[in-house]
Design an enzyme around this catalytic site. Sequence first.
Site, PDB file in Angstrom:
ATOM      1  N   CYS A 253      -2.139  14.840 -26.405  1.00 13.96           N
ATOM      2  CA  CYS A 253      -2.513  14.981 -27.813  1.00 13.96           C
ATOM      3  C   CYS A 253      -2.761  16.445 -28.174  1.00 13.96           C
ATOM      4  O   CYS A 253      -2.839  17.309 -27.305  1.00 13.96           O
ATOM      5  CB  CYS A 253      -3.764  14.174 -28.116  1.00 13.96           C
ATOM      6  SG  CYS A 253      -3.512  12.381 -28.063  1.00 13.96           S
TER       7      CYS A 253
ATOM      8  N   HIS B  55      -6.075  15.115 -33.264  1.00 15.69           N
ATOM      9  CA  HIS B  55      -7.441  14.628 -33.437  1.00 15.69           C
ATOM     10  C   HIS B  55      -8.437  15.682 -32.969  1.00 15.69           C
ATOM     11  O   HIS B  55      -8.086  16.642 -32.268  1.00 15.69           O
ATOM     12  CB  HIS B  55      -7.659  13.306 -32.688  1.00 15.69           C
ATOM     13  CG  HIS B  55      -7.556  13.384 -31.195  1.00 15.69           C
ATOM     14  ND1 HIS B  55      -8.583  13.817 -30.384  1.00 15.69           N
ATOM     15  CD2 HIS B  55      -6.537  13.066 -30.357  1.00 15.69           C
ATOM     16  CE1 HIS B  55      -8.219  13.750 -29.119  1.00 15.69           C
ATOM     17  NE2 HIS B  55      -6.973  13.312 -29.068  1.00 15.69           N
TER      18      HIS B  55
END
Length: 360
Positions: A141, A128
Site C-alpha cells: 500500500c 491510506h
Amino acid sequence: MRLVNLLAALPLMAALDCAATPFWGAKYSAPADTPIEVLQPGEFIWEGELEPQGPVVVVVSLPEQMAYVYRNGVRIGVATASTGKPGHGTPTGVFTILNKDKDHHSKTYGNAPMPYSERLTVDGVALHAGGLPGYPSSHGCVHLPSAFARLLFGITHRGTTVVIAGESTAPRSVVHPAVLTPVDAATGAPESEHALGLLEDFRWEPEASPEGPLTLVASAADRRLIVLRDGVEIGRARIKVDNANVPLGTHAYTVLAGSNSGHPRWSAVGLPGHAAESRDSHDENAVERLHMPKDMSRRLYPLLEPGTTLLLTDAPILEHSTGPTLAVMRSGLPEGESAGAAVNTGNRRSPAPIESVRIN
C-alpha cells in the site's frame, strides 16, 4: 440490566477504539512556500484553496517516496509517503479508486487500522494513513500522513485516477486529443483486421454499463481503443496511428473542468520507464497521432466529462499478448465474478466486467 450496562459501556468502547488507531505524521500542513525537498517523513503541504473544483489526479513517485495531488491540473498537495518494501512492492501503473472506507481495518494483517483507505486493486493495494519511517516499509500500500490522508479522502471519489510511477512526473495541459475527433475523409478508416470482424471498424454497446466512471485505453501496438464504464467494456474501435514507427510512450490523460472553446481540456501525466517506451523526454502531444472512425467519436464525445481518463500505451492490451505485465487500469468486479476475467477481444459475446487491463 445487561442492556443498561452495555449502553453505559459504549462511550468507553468508542474511546478505546479511537485510542487504538494511531495518528501518523504532522497534524498540520507545512507552510505553502516550504521547498518540497526539505519535507521530513510525515510532513506534507496542502493548498486545497488554490483550485477548489475539478477532477483530482494523484501521482505517487516511488523513488522519491512522495505523493502529489492535482485538482484540475493544479498541484494542491504533496506529502511524504511510504510504499512497498522488498518482497511486497507497490505496483506501478494507472489505477482508479475502487472504493473508499474511512475506518478500514485489514483482515489480512490482524485487523490493523488503515484509516481513510482508498483501494486501488482487487487484491487490496490502497492509499491510506500509515507508518512513515522515511523509506519503503509497507506490504504494497501507499502510506500517507493521517491529516493528509483525511484531506485527500474528502476530495476523491470512486473512479479518481491514481498514477504510481518509477519517477516523479507532473501533469501538463494538452489540446483536445485528435483520437477523439473524426478521421479525415481523405484518410479513411483504418484497414480492417480480424478482431472486430471483417466489416467492423467499431463496436458500441453503452447499455452494458449505463453509469459510472469512464476510462479509455488506447494501444498503438494493437491499433485499438477500448472504452470502459464502471469497469465494463462498452465499446472498442480500430484506431489509426500516424508515424507508427515512432514510440508514443505511456501517458494518462484526464479531462479537466471548464473550457472556453467547447472542447474538453486535458492534463497529461507520463509514466517513465515502461514497456516499449522511448527513453527520450515525454511527448504529451503523442495522443494527437491517434485517430478513430468518426461514427465512433460521435458516440463517445458526449460522454466525456471532467474526470474521464484516457490511457495511451505502445504495448499490446489484447488477450493474446504475452510477457511481463504492467497494470494500467483496474476496476471492481460485481459479486460472484472471477477476479481473473480479462478484456473480451474480438468475439461477439456481450462485454464482460474486468478486473484489470494489463499491458506488456
